[in-house]
Design an enzyme around this catalytic site. Structure first.
Site, mmCIF file in Angstrom:
data_model
loop_
_atom_site.group_PDB
_atom_site.id
_atom_site.type_symbol
_atom_site.label_atom_id
_atom_site.label_comp_id
_atom_site.label_asym_id
_atom_site.label_seq_id
_atom_site.Cartn_x
_atom_site.Cartn_y
_atom_site.Cartn_z
ATOM 1 N N HIS A 182 39.770 47.615 58.687
ATOM 2 C CA HIS A 182 39.249 46.274 58.433
ATOM 3 C C HIS A 182 40.157 45.175 58.967
ATOM 4 C CE1 HIS A 182 35.667 46.790 55.924
ATOM 5 N NE2 HIS A 182 36.262 47.820 55.353
ATOM 6 N N GLU A 219 41.072 47.808 44.617
ATOM 7 C CA GLU A 219 39.686 47.446 44.920
ATOM 8 C C GLU A 219 38.826 48.707 44.983
ATOM 9 O OE1 GLU A 219 37.217 45.142 48.484
ATOM 10 O OE2 GLU A 219 39.212 45.954 48.868
ATOM 11 N N HIS A 220 39.285 49.706 45.753
ATOM 12 C CA HIS A 220 38.617 51.009 45.846
ATOM 13 C C HIS A 220 39.614 52.087 45.416
ATOM 14 C CE1 HIS A 220 37.139 48.469 49.269
ATOM 15 N NE2 HIS A 220 35.954 48.834 48.800
ATOM 16 N N HIS A 273 31.211 15.703 11.544
ATOM 17 C CA HIS A 273 30.509 16.967 11.699
ATOM 18 C C HIS A 273 29.813 17.357 10.392
ATOM 19 C CE1 HIS A 273 32.787 17.268 15.386
ATOM 20 N NE2 HIS A 273 32.321 18.489 15.654
ATOM 21 N N ASP A 323 30.610 51.561 50.746
ATOM 22 C CA ASP A 323 30.477 50.385 51.605
ATOM 23 C C ASP A 323 29.040 50.170 52.059
ATOM 24 O OD1 ASP A 323 33.116 49.627 51.517
ATOM 25 O OD2 ASP A 323 33.688 50.664 53.356
ATOM 26 N N GLN A 382 39.863 52.166 55.621
ATOM 27 C CA GLN A 382 40.108 50.822 55.089
ATOM 28 C C GLN A 382 41.094 50.046 55.948
ATOM 29 O OE1 GLN A 382 38.257 49.396 52.443
ATOM 30 N NE2 GLN A 382 37.174 51.220 53.155
#
Length: 450
Positions: A269, A335-336, A428, A369, A266
């Site tokens: 990235h 996230e992961h 109403h 992924d 990771q």
């Protein structure tokens, strides 16, 4: 190598944990003043403004925004057969998983003659963004397109930055992935200007229509995220994605070679990517640090990875027990999230906040992924506490269809009138009474509420 936080013997409150845990600091508000003029320019001048911004930042000006279909076909024909086979497998598995996310309409009979049906209707047109900065992401094309197609979206456009190396077209692997998925509309545009043109639409340089979309999905840099924030409301968005992140909850049984490799995967990235180890074992933490030193030097993007691992967004958190570790990872909401402990499945079942959970030694994030079948467009920056990853549901709207007969309305008329009067909205109630004026047996029921 990783910074350490020692929480053994204590479990801070959720507020203290949120403040103490490593996290990438990305201030979208800080760039809004740069992005707002871009969005305004595209709204006022359309494609010309978008291309002007592209030329300034990407150092390339495409001849047109929409990529000719012939270029998609050519990219697919020239795609490396091994990559094509891998993409086809990724697509097949993603379609299998996302097919089970389809919603079915449901009808509830509230009373005799009165029903409420929830219909699930796809949005009409979507824009799907595939980044093209430090890396190329054909896998993100798959992750965006498959759930949109499965939801039944009739019109979609894939958007990816133009590359000077490829004559102002997006990377050919992006084009090939789109072609494999049956996508015929691709725009050569990136960043904030891409989101703005998706929101407002325009006329291409060759006179072709670039229709606006209803929803924009897909990750990107901070400027793209800021444009999403500015345009949210005019368009729907999936999320405001930040730098990618991985957390690994591990005990003494975890293999430090695997843990280090996954943390590195990771960090590869982005220099801002977050890699966090939460462990009950100081010996494992030491072994992982040693493995990181050994493995990082052998990787292609070692400088980028080292920057990410040494940053304040990455680190090791020592805890006394796996239960304490679960408290930490549920607060962090990665996230992961990988679970590499004894009884990993049982531990994973107790996770309450994560974009995706990867169970055991043989379910690395890299699998998700590309080829697990799950979606890799996931919430970051702790948003997994309240948000989900991209799915078929992202592209659907639930519409309630109310169908009451005269008798069913009559039966509840006095309740509607009573609540309308309680809210000082007498019109109403009158909208109900008007349907029964002169009808026998209703005046009394309606009159109960006056």
């Amino acid at each position: 190598m990783l910074n350490r936080i020692d929480l053994r013997g204590r479990v801070p409150s959720p507020a203290e944990l949120r403040a103490a845990l490593p996290r990438a600091e990305v201030d979208v508000d800080a760039v809004l003043h740069h992005v707002r003029p871009i969005v305004d320019a595209v709204r006022e001048r359309g494609v010309e403004a978008a291309l002007d911004v592209t030329e300034r930042f990407d150092k390339v000006r495409p001849e047109r925004v929409r990529v000719p279909v012939a270029e998609l076909d050519r990219a697919l024909a020239e795609l490396d057969p091994a990559v094509r086979e891998a993409l086809e497998e990724s697509i097949a598995r993603a379609r299998k998983v996302h097919a089970d996310q389809r919603r079915t309409d449901t009808t509830t009979q509230v009373v005799p003659g009165g029903t409420v049906t929830e219909r699930w209707v796809p949005v009409a047109r979507v824009g799907l963004y595939a980044p093209g900065g430090l890396a190329v992401y054909p896998s993100t094309v798959v992750m965006n397109v498959v759930p949109a197609q499965t939801a039944g979206v009739e019109s979609l456009v894939v958007v990816s930055p133009p590359q000077a190396e490829f004559g102002g077209l997006p990377h050919p692997t992006i084009l090939a992935a789109a072609a494999l998925l049956g996508v015929t509309e691709v725009w050569a545009l990136g960043g904030a200007q891409a989101v703005a043109l998706l929101a407002y639409g325009g006329v291409d340089t060759d006179g072709g229509e670039l229709a606006p979309v209803d929803v924009v999905t897909g990750p990107g840099n901070i400027y793209l995220t800021a444009a999403k924030r500015l345009l949210r409301g005019l368009i729907g968005i999936d999320s405001e994605a930040g730098p990618t992140e991985i957390a690994i909850l591990a005990d003494e049984t975890a293999d430090p070679v695997h843990v280090a490799a996954d943390l590195i995967s990771q960090a590869e990235h982005d220099p801002l990517a977050a890699s966090v180890l939460v462990t009950t074992s100081e010996a494992l933490a030491d072994a992982v640090d040693a493995e990181l030193e050994r493995q990082v030097g052998a990787t292609k993007h070692s400088e980028r990875i080292r920057t990410a691992l040494l940053g304040r967004q990455s680190g090791t958190v020592l805890v006394s027990t796996v239960d304490d570790g679960l408290t930490v990872v549920n607060t962090y909401a990665a996230e992961h999230l990988e679970i590499q402990t004894v009884g990993a499945r049982e531990v994973a079942a107790r996770v309450r906040a994560a974009g995706a959970v990867f169970v055991g030694a043989h379910s690395p994030v890299s699998l998700g992924d590309y080829c697990a079948g799950s979606n890799h467009v996931l919430p970051t920056a702790g948003c997994a506490r309240h948000s989900s990853g991209l799915s078929v549901q992202t592209f659907l709207r639930g519409i309630h269809v109310v169908d009451y007969s005269e008798d069913a309305l009559r039966e509840v008329a006095d309740k509607v009138v009573a609540l309308a009067n309680a809210e000082d909205l007498p019109a109403h109630g009158q909208a109900v009474r008007a349907r029964f004026s002169g009808a026998a047996g209703v005046a009394g029921a309606a009159g109960v509420a006056g």
